[in-house]
Design a protein around this motif. Structure first.
Motif, PDB file in Angstrom:
ATOM      1  N   ALA A 174       0.857  -1.041   0.305  1.00 40.43           N
ATOM      2  CA  ALA A 174       0.015  -0.021  -0.084  1.00 40.43           C
ATOM      3  C   ALA A 174       0.875   1.100  -0.120  1.00 40.43           C
ATOM      4  O   ALA A 174       0.677   2.311  -0.747  1.00 40.43           O
ATOM      5  CB  ALA A 174      -1.025  -0.007   1.376  1.00 40.43           C
ATOM      6  N   ASP A 175       2.029   1.259   0.813  1.00 38.88           N
ATOM      7  CA  ASP A 175       2.976   2.262   0.900  1.00 38.88           C
ATOM      8  C   ASP A 175       3.375   2.685  -0.553  1.00 38.88           C
ATOM      9  O   ASP A 175       3.619   3.776  -0.958  1.00 38.88           O
ATOM     10  CB  ASP A 175       3.814   2.552   1.798  1.00 38.88           C
ATOM     11  CG  ASP A 175       4.811   1.089   1.651  1.00 38.88           C
ATOM     12  OD1 ASP A 175       4.412   0.084   0.958  1.00 38.88           O
ATOM     13  OD2 ASP A 175       5.954   1.143   1.990  1.00 38.88           O
ATOM     14  N   ALA A 211       3.760   9.529  -9.967  1.00 38.13           N
ATOM     15  CA  ALA A 211       3.514   9.610 -11.379  1.00 38.13           C
ATOM     16  C   ALA A 211       2.487  10.768 -11.606  1.00 38.13           C
ATOM     17  O   ALA A 211       2.097  10.719 -12.805  1.00 38.13           O
ATOM     18  CB  ALA A 211       2.727   8.190 -11.461  1.00 38.13           C
ATOM     19  N   SER A 212       1.778  11.276 -10.626  1.00 39.63           N
ATOM     20  CA  SER A 212       1.131  12.524 -11.017  1.00 39.63           C
ATOM     21  C   SER A 212       1.994  13.849 -11.768  1.00 39.63           C
ATOM     22  O   SER A 212       3.152  13.818 -11.759  1.00 39.63           O
ATOM     23  CB  SER A 212       0.439  13.044  -9.674  1.00 39.63           C
ATOM     24  OG  SER A 212       1.268  14.000  -9.029  1.00 39.63           O
ATOM     25  N   PRO A 213       1.026  14.371 -12.690  1.00 34.91           N
ATOM     26  CA  PRO A 213       1.874  15.410 -13.590  1.00 34.91           C
ATOM     27  C   PRO A 213       2.235  16.642 -12.774  1.00 34.91           C
ATOM     28  O   PRO A 213       2.718  17.483 -13.311  1.00 34.91           O
ATOM     29  CB  PRO A 213       0.597  15.586 -14.459  1.00 34.91           C
ATOM     30  CG  PRO A 213      -0.617  15.516 -13.892  1.00 34.91           C
ATOM     31  CD  PRO A 213      -0.269  14.287 -13.006  1.00 34.91           C
ATOM     32  N   ALA A 214       1.885  16.614 -11.564  1.00 36.95           N
ATOM     33  CA  ALA A 214       2.188  17.584 -10.915  1.00 36.95           C
ATOM     34  C   ALA A 214       3.696  17.867 -10.775  1.00 36.95           C
ATOM     35  O   ALA A 214       4.602  16.984 -10.576  1.00 36.95           O
ATOM     36  CB  ALA A 214       1.595  17.605  -9.482  1.00 36.95           C
ATOM     37  N   PRO A 215       4.323  19.297 -10.633  1.00 39.82           N
ATOM     38  CA  PRO A 215       5.816  19.172 -10.690  1.00 39.82           C
ATOM     39  C   PRO A 215       6.257  18.915  -9.324  1.00 39.82           C
ATOM     40  O   PRO A 215       5.821  18.802  -8.242  1.00 39.82           O
ATOM     41  CB  PRO A 215       5.930  20.896 -10.998  1.00 39.82           C
ATOM     42  CG  PRO A 215       4.491  21.517 -10.446  1.00 39.82           C
ATOM     43  CD  PRO A 215       3.574  20.543 -10.806  1.00 39.82           C
ATOM     44  N   GLY A 216       7.621  18.654  -9.288  1.00 48.03           N
ATOM     45  CA  GLY A 216       8.142  18.390  -8.001  1.00 48.03           C
ATOM     46  C   GLY A 216       8.383  17.022  -7.817  1.00 48.03           C
ATOM     47  O   GLY A 216       7.976  16.140  -8.725  1.00 48.03           O
ATOM     48  N   GLY A 217       8.818  16.524  -6.611  1.00 42.57           N
ATOM     49  CA  GLY A 217       9.080  15.275  -6.314  1.00 42.57           C
ATOM     50  C   GLY A 217      10.119  14.385  -7.235  1.00 42.57           C
ATOM     51  O   GLY A 217      10.045  13.336  -7.503  1.00 42.57           O
ATOM     52  N   ALA A 263       1.561   6.658  -7.006  1.00 40.71           N
ATOM     53  CA  ALA A 263       0.452   7.403  -7.193  1.00 40.71           C
ATOM     54  C   ALA A 263       0.738   9.087  -7.140  1.00 40.71           C
ATOM     55  O   ALA A 263       0.565   9.796  -8.037  1.00 40.71           O
ATOM     56  CB  ALA A 263      -0.929   7.356  -6.476  1.00 40.71           C
ATOM     57  N   ARG A 264       1.573   9.412  -6.111  1.00 40.13           N
ATOM     58  CA  ARG A 264       2.215  10.468  -5.657  1.00 40.13           C
ATOM     59  C   ARG A 264       3.241  11.118  -7.052  1.00 40.13           C
ATOM     60  O   ARG A 264       3.213  12.070  -7.299  1.00 40.13           O
ATOM     61  CB  ARG A 264       2.780  10.787  -4.414  1.00 40.13           C
ATOM     62  CG  ARG A 264       3.163  12.114  -4.085  1.00 40.13           C
ATOM     63  CD  ARG A 264       3.612  12.044  -2.485  1.00 40.13           C
ATOM     64  NE  ARG A 264       4.778  11.338  -2.346  1.00 40.13           N
ATOM     65  CZ  ARG A 264       4.696  10.328  -1.428  1.00 40.13           C
ATOM     66  NH1 ARG A 264       3.712  10.017  -0.735  1.00 40.13           N
ATOM     67  NH2 ARG A 264       5.780   9.629  -1.406  1.00 40.13           N
TER      68      ARG A 264
END
Length: 184
Positions: free
Chosen positions: A77-78, A87-93, A84-85
Motif C-alpha cells: 500500500a505504501d 506519477a502525477s503530472p504535478a511538478p516536483g518530487g 500515485a504521488r
C-alpha cells in the motif's frame, strides 16, 4: 426451616422409589385433597419466589464501546501511494521519482539476471542499454539516454498524465512478463 428440608428430601425419595417400583406407586393412592394441597403449595412457593425477586435491587450494566478492529496493513500500500504521488503530472518530487526508478531498475536487473542466467553486471548492462525488453517505453523508462516513443508523449499530453507514469507501468509489466516466463 429444618422441617421443610426433611419433608422435601422425603418427598423426593418417595417419588424416586415410586418411579422405580410400581407397588410403591399403587400404595400411595393420592386423594383429591392431597393433590389439591400439593397444587396450593406449588402456587404459594411460586408467589414467594416472585415476591423475593420484586424486592431485589436491579442493576444494569453498560456494555461500553465495542472494540474496533485495527485496520490491517495491506502489503504494497505504501508503494501504491508513492507511485500515485510521483506519477502525477504535478511538478516536483524529483527525488521520489528517482528513488522509485532506482528501485524498479534494481528489480529489473534481478529479473533479467535470473531469466538470462547471467551475472548482475551483464544484467545491469542489458538494462542500461535497453536490450532487456522489447518494449520501447519500458526501455526508455530505465535508460536516461533513450526517448519515449512519440505515441506515448502525445498520449501523456492529451490525457494529462506524466510520461513517467506510462514508463513506470510499462517497466513493471515488462518485469512481470520476464518473471512469468513470457517474452520480455
Amino acid at each position: 426451616m429444618r422441617f421443610l428440608v426433611v419433608a422435601g428430601v422425603a418427598s423426593v425419595a418417595v417419588g424416586l422409589l415410586a418411579a422405580v417400583d410400581r407397588g410403591v406407586a399403587a400404595a400411595i393412592s393420592p386423594t383429591a385433597t392431597v393433590v389439591t394441597l400439593i397444587g396450593v403449595l406449588g402456587v404459594v412457593q411460586g408467589i414467594r419466589y416472585a415476591n423475593a425477586r420484586r424486592d431485589r435491587r436491579r442493576l444494569s450494566t453498560e456494555p461500553g464501546e465495542p472494540e474496533r478492529r485495527a485496520p490491517a496493513a495491506v502489503p504494497g500500500a505504501d508503494l501504491d501511494e508513492r507511485i500515485a504521488r510521483v506519477a502525477s503530472p504535478a511538478p516536483g518530487g524529483y527525488r521520489d521519482r528517482r528513488d522509485l526508478r532506482d528501485r524498479v531498475r534494481g528489480v529489473a536487473v534481478e529479473a533479467v539476471a535470473r531469466d538470462r542466467d547471467c551475472s548482475r553486471e551483464a544484467a545491469e548492462a542489458a538494462v542500461d542499454d535497453g536490450t532487456w525488453t522489447d518494449d520501447p517505453v519500458a526501455a526508455a523508462f530505465l535508460d536516461a539516454r533513450s526517448r519515449y516513443p512519440l505515441r506515448v508523449r502525445l498520449s501523456a499530453t492529451v490525457r494529462g498524465r506524466s510520461r513517467y507514469w506510462y514508463g513506470l507501468r510499462a517497466a513493471i509489466d515488462a518485469i512481470d512478463r520476464i518473471e512469468s516466463g513470457g517474452a520480455a
